[in-house]
Design an enzyme around this catalytic site. Structure first.
Site, PDB file in Angstrom:
ATOM      1  N   SER A   1      10.812  29.443  62.520  1.00  0.00           N
ATOM      2  CA  SER A   1      12.032  30.178  62.869  1.00  0.00           C
ATOM      3  C   SER A   1      13.232  29.692  62.058  1.00  0.00           C
ATOM      4  O   SER A   1      13.991  30.506  61.510  1.00  0.00           O
ATOM      5  CB  SER A   1      12.312  30.103  64.371  1.00  0.00           C
ATOM      6  OG  SER A   1      12.274  28.771  64.828  1.00  0.00           O
TER       7      SER A   1
ATOM      8  N   HIS B   1       3.747  29.445  66.919  1.00  0.00           N
ATOM      9  CA  HIS B   1       5.107  28.874  66.945  1.00  0.00           C
ATOM     10  C   HIS B   1       5.623  28.992  68.394  1.00  0.00           C
ATOM     11  O   HIS B   1       4.990  28.484  69.309  1.00  0.00           O
ATOM     12  CB  HIS B   1       5.970  29.617  65.910  1.00  0.00           C
ATOM     13  CG  HIS B   1       7.296  28.983  65.631  1.00  0.00           C
ATOM     14  ND1 HIS B   1       7.577  27.665  65.861  1.00  0.00           N
ATOM     15  CD2 HIS B   1       8.452  29.507  65.135  1.00  0.00           C
ATOM     16  CE1 HIS B   1       8.829  27.399  65.520  1.00  0.00           C
ATOM     17  NE2 HIS B   1       9.385  28.513  65.084  1.00  0.00           N
TER      18      HIS B   1
ATOM     19  N   ARG C   1      10.232  15.472  72.503  1.00  0.00           N
ATOM     20  CA  ARG C   1      10.703  16.512  73.436  1.00  0.00           C
ATOM     21  C   ARG C   1       9.721  16.686  74.598  1.00  0.00           C
ATOM     22  O   ARG C   1      10.100  17.101  75.674  1.00  0.00           O
ATOM     23  CB  ARG C   1      10.908  17.836  72.679  1.00  0.00           C
ATOM     24  CG  ARG C   1      11.926  17.729  71.555  1.00  0.00           C
ATOM     25  CD  ARG C   1      11.896  18.933  70.647  1.00  0.00           C
ATOM     26  NE  ARG C   1      10.617  19.059  69.964  1.00  0.00           N
ATOM     27  CZ  ARG C   1      10.299  20.047  69.139  1.00  0.00           C
ATOM     28  NH1 ARG C   1      11.167  21.000  68.884  1.00  0.00           N
ATOM     29  NH2 ARG C   1       9.128  20.078  68.555  1.00  0.00           N
TER      30      ARG C   1
ATOM     31  N   ASP D   1       5.904  22.356  73.606  1.00  0.00           N
ATOM     32  CA  ASP D   1       5.446  23.505  74.392  1.00  0.00           C
ATOM     33  C   ASP D   1       4.469  23.125  75.494  1.00  0.00           C
ATOM     34  O   ASP D   1       4.265  23.882  76.440  1.00  0.00           O
ATOM     35  CB  ASP D   1       4.768  24.529  73.467  1.00  0.00           C
ATOM     36  CG  ASP D   1       5.732  25.061  72.432  1.00  0.00           C
ATOM     37  OD1 ASP D   1       6.871  25.374  72.806  1.00  0.00           O
ATOM     38  OD2 ASP D   1       5.349  25.156  71.255  1.00  0.00           O
TER      39      ASP D   1
HETATM   40  C1  MLT Z   1       9.649  23.680  66.540  1.00  0.00           C
HETATM   41  O1  MLT Z   1      10.402  23.165  67.360  1.00  0.00           O
HETATM   42  O2  MLT Z   1      10.031  24.582  65.775  1.00  0.00           O
HETATM   43  C2  MLT Z   1       8.231  23.271  66.539  1.00  0.00           C
HETATM   44  O3  MLT Z   1       8.095  21.932  66.848  1.00  0.00           O
HETATM   45  C3  MLT Z   1       7.491  23.708  65.314  1.00  0.00           C
HETATM   46  C4  MLT Z   1       7.806  22.968  64.046  1.00  0.00           C
HETATM   47  O4  MLT Z   1       8.664  22.098  64.011  1.00  0.00           O
HETATM   48  O5  MLT Z   1       7.163  23.282  63.036  1.00  0.00           O
END
Ligand code: MLT
Length: 308
Positions: A125, A155, A210, A256
């Site tokens: 993103s 994702h 996290r 997640d």
């Molecule tokens: C994120 O927070 O976007 C995920 O951990 C995925 C990533 O960092 O690639």
């Protein structure tokens, strides 16, 4: 304030359209108010591009909670919206507009928004927001593109997948699942060619911090929640299995793996909605990146293509 046409645009979609589709459509409808686009059309010099980008990002970030909560209430609460309470902070107000006012849920939402805001520039993103922004697409266009990346199951959609998978474990084994039953279920998932959602990461090689802070929140506020206890058990069971499998660079849980059970505990149980929460939060990371991109005058991104 959010213009009335934004809600009408969302209303044109079937009510059972995925919440991310409805949310992103709302973001695209917000785009007609882009200050960057207006200023660009009026010949704004490059050195000043960052100024309307900054305005757009602030407006966008401010308007996301009402749009996102409208989507939630439209799909899951018969369309009854809740007015903002502007005495509250950003995350608490968002929770309030969704319909959750328990002080612990407000605290959870503060944690949630904070930890999902950014994760450096390489995730799908953040990178998409930067890439599309490099074409001088305004922040609304860039952020909508980023959301479409976030909507993929590898994702942001993984947070939806995790809760659904955890519920499928309970459906198959009953609530008092034993460690052996859990191991069997994990192997069954892997042998059917699927991944265990919420485990592994593109760059992290240890437990996602996290994840750990959400675990701390759960240990403090909901230690006896059966789904949290299952998530805890998965933390013991899954990494050794993934390590045994041999192909996985990182067997540890990511952000997640934990968020769904916390939200579910406070009544936000509609897993299909979870990625929208992620999207609202990530607007701050992507928005600040776009402001810097324009301030630094970064060029159009154009990777070399290689014949395969
Ligand atoms: C994120 O927070 O976007 C995920 O951990 C995925 C990533 O960092 O690639």
């Amino acid at each position: 304030m959010v213009a009335a046409h934004v809600y009408k645009t969302i209303d044109a979609l079937p009510v059972d359209a995925h919440p991310m589709t409805q949310f992103t459509t709302g973001v695209m409808a917000l785009q007609v108010e882009s200050e960057f686009q207006k200023a660009y059309d009026n010949g704004l010099p490059k050195s000043k591009f960052w100024e309307p980008t900054y305005e757009d990002c602030l407006n966008l970030i401010a308007r996301l909670p009402p749009v996102a909560s409208y989507v939630y209430r439209r799909i899951f609460k018969s369309g009854k919206s809740i007015e903002a309470d502007n005495s509250l902070d950003y995350a608490a107000n968002f929770s309030h507009m969704l319909g959750f006012d328990d002080p612990k849920m407000l605290e959870l939402m503060r944690l949630y928004v904070t930890i999902h805001t950014d994760h450096e520039g390489g995730n799908v993103s953040a990178h998409t927001g930067h890439l599309v922004g490099s074409a001088l697409s305004d922040p609304y266009l860039s952020f909508a593109a980023a959301l479409n990346g976030l909507a993929g199951p590898l994702h942001g959609l993984a947070n939806q997948e995790v809760l659904l998978w955890i519920k499928s474990v309970i459906e198959e084994t009953g609530s008092g699942v034993t460690t052996d039953q859990l191991k069997d279920y994990v192997w069954k998932t892997l042998k059917s060619g699927k991944v265990v959602p919420g485990f592994g990461h593109g760059v992290l090689r240890k437990t996602d911090p996290r994840y750990s802070c959400q675990r701390e929140f759960a240990l403090k506020h909901l230690p006896k929640d059966p789904l949290f206890q299952l998530v805890s058990k998965l933390y013991e069971v899954v990494p050794p299995i993934l390590t045994e499998l041999g192909k996985v660079k990182n067997p540890w849980p990511n952000v997640d793996a934990h968020s769904g059970v916390l939200l579910n505990h406070f009544g936000l149980s509609e897993a299909r909605y979870y990625t929208v929460l992620f999207g609202v939060s990530r607007s701050m990371g992507i928005g600040s990146q776009l402001i810097w991109d324009r301030a630094l005058g970064l060029p159009l991104e154009r990777p070399k293509s290689v014949t395969m």
